[in-house]
Write an enzyme that holds these catalytic residues in place. Structure first.
Site, PDB file in Angstrom:
ATOM      1  N   TYR A 156       0.839  -1.236   0.129  1.00 42.70           N
ATOM      2  CA  TYR A 156      -0.057  -0.024   0.090  1.00 42.70           C
ATOM      3  C   TYR A 156       0.903   1.254   0.047  1.00 42.70           C
ATOM      4  O   TYR A 156       0.602   2.101  -0.787  1.00 42.70           O
ATOM      5  CB  TYR A 156      -0.855   0.055   1.343  1.00 42.70           C
ATOM      6  CG  TYR A 156      -1.914   1.162   1.267  1.00 42.70           C
ATOM      7  CD1 TYR A 156      -3.027   1.165   0.746  1.00 42.70           C
ATOM      8  CD2 TYR A 156      -1.629   2.167   2.250  1.00 42.70           C
ATOM      9  CE1 TYR A 156      -3.925   2.291   0.688  1.00 42.70           C
ATOM     10  CE2 TYR A 156      -2.661   3.189   2.384  1.00 42.70           C
ATOM     11  CZ  TYR A 156      -3.543   3.145   1.570  1.00 42.70           C
ATOM     12  OH  TYR A 156      -4.455   4.132   1.637  1.00 42.70           O
ATOM     13  N   LYS A 160       1.142   4.277  -3.022  1.00 42.80           N
ATOM     14  CA  LYS A 160       0.700   5.680  -2.668  1.00 42.80           C
ATOM     15  C   LYS A 160       2.009   6.224  -3.099  1.00 42.80           C
ATOM     16  O   LYS A 160       1.774   7.642  -3.508  1.00 42.80           O
ATOM     17  CB  LYS A 160       0.104   5.652  -1.330  1.00 42.80           C
ATOM     18  CG  LYS A 160      -1.316   5.196  -1.001  1.00 42.80           C
ATOM     19  CD  LYS A 160      -2.326   5.566  -1.965  1.00 42.80           C
ATOM     20  CE  LYS A 160      -3.598   5.107  -1.502  1.00 42.80           C
ATOM     21  NZ  LYS A 160      -4.795   5.278  -2.581  1.00 42.80           N
TER      22      LYS A 160
END
Length: 254
Positions: A156, A160
């Site tokens: 994740y 990002k």
């Protein structure tokens, strides 16, 4: 109304932050393409709410981790609304696992939805803007974890971080064509993705102790910045990331 006559596509807009952005845009005069992957009833409710304030809504199912779905989603949104002026790349997901336990399937799901989807939905929209010589606005929903480490969520964070640099690169590459690209990095927002932490009193207290404003964010806090970035008020803003986190990213206490 700040978006009067505009047409927007908001990915992952059946729930949470995406839902609130879609509704805020509609209340400010935009017609909205509501995208969902697995929550059809919620998407239908969002569309009814949009129509309830007098704007058009179209519901489109697509998995943005699949490039074919990205192209189809944009084509259908463009056809249904007549064009697009605004794209909000909101669809996202995470898988919690220790780094050594992350599988290739987990990695592909997280990178595919958060980064690959943002890339290829944007590409499909930008190609149409360039073909028709139209300006446009892209708003990417990133995360404070483009800056902050998040043990147990390596994929994740990588995704990002990629969204952060994609935002900056596209802002530079496309600025001369009238296309502005910005991002929003939410912190602890009360949505389903944070429910496991926020529903636990101890976990909630620990989280609040790291937020200078001493409260969790609401989807509307993010939607307000998305509206600004999509409007003419942000005409000279591109390549920026706005942190909507109550001060959490820069909090440090000795």
């Amino acid at each position: 109304m700040r978006l009067s006559g505009k047409k927007a596509l908001v990915t992952g807009s059946s729930r949470g932050i995406g839902r609130e952005i879609a509704l805020r845009f509609a209340r400010e005069g935009a017609d909205v393409a509501v995208n969902y992957r697995g929550h059809a009833e919620e998407a239908e409710a969002v569309a009814r709410a949009i129509e309830g304030v007098g704007r058009r809504a179209v519901i489109l199912r697509a998995d943005v981790s699949r490039t074919g779905d990205c192209e189809r989603l944009v084509a259908e949104a463009w056809q249904a609304l007549g064009s697009l002026d605004i794209l909000v790349n909101n669809a996202g997901m995470e898988v919690q696992a220790p780094f050594e336990a992350v599988t290739e399937a987990d990695f592909d799901r997280v990178i595919g939805t958060n980064l690959k989807g943002t890339f290829f939905v944007s590409q499909a929209v930008v190609r149409r803007w360039l073909k028709h010589e139209r300006p446009g606005r892209i708003v990417n929903i990133s995360s404070v974890h483009e800056e902050l480490s998040f043990p147990g969520h390596a994929a994740y964070c990588a995704a990002k971080g990629g969204v952060r640099m994609l935002t900056r690169d596209l802002a530079v590459e496309l600025g001369g064509r009238g296309i502005a690209v910005n991002a929003i990095a939410p912190g602890a927002i009360e949505t389903d993705i944070n429910r496991d932490v926020t529903a636990d009193p101890k976990g909630r207290a620990q989280l609040l102790a790291r937020i200078p404003l001493q409260r969790l964010g609401q989807p509307g806090d993010v939607a307000a910045i998305a509206l600004f970035l999509a409007s003419d008020e942000a005409a000279y803003v591109t390549g920026s990331t706005y942190f909507v986190d109550g001060g959490m990213t820069w909090f440090h206490q000795e």
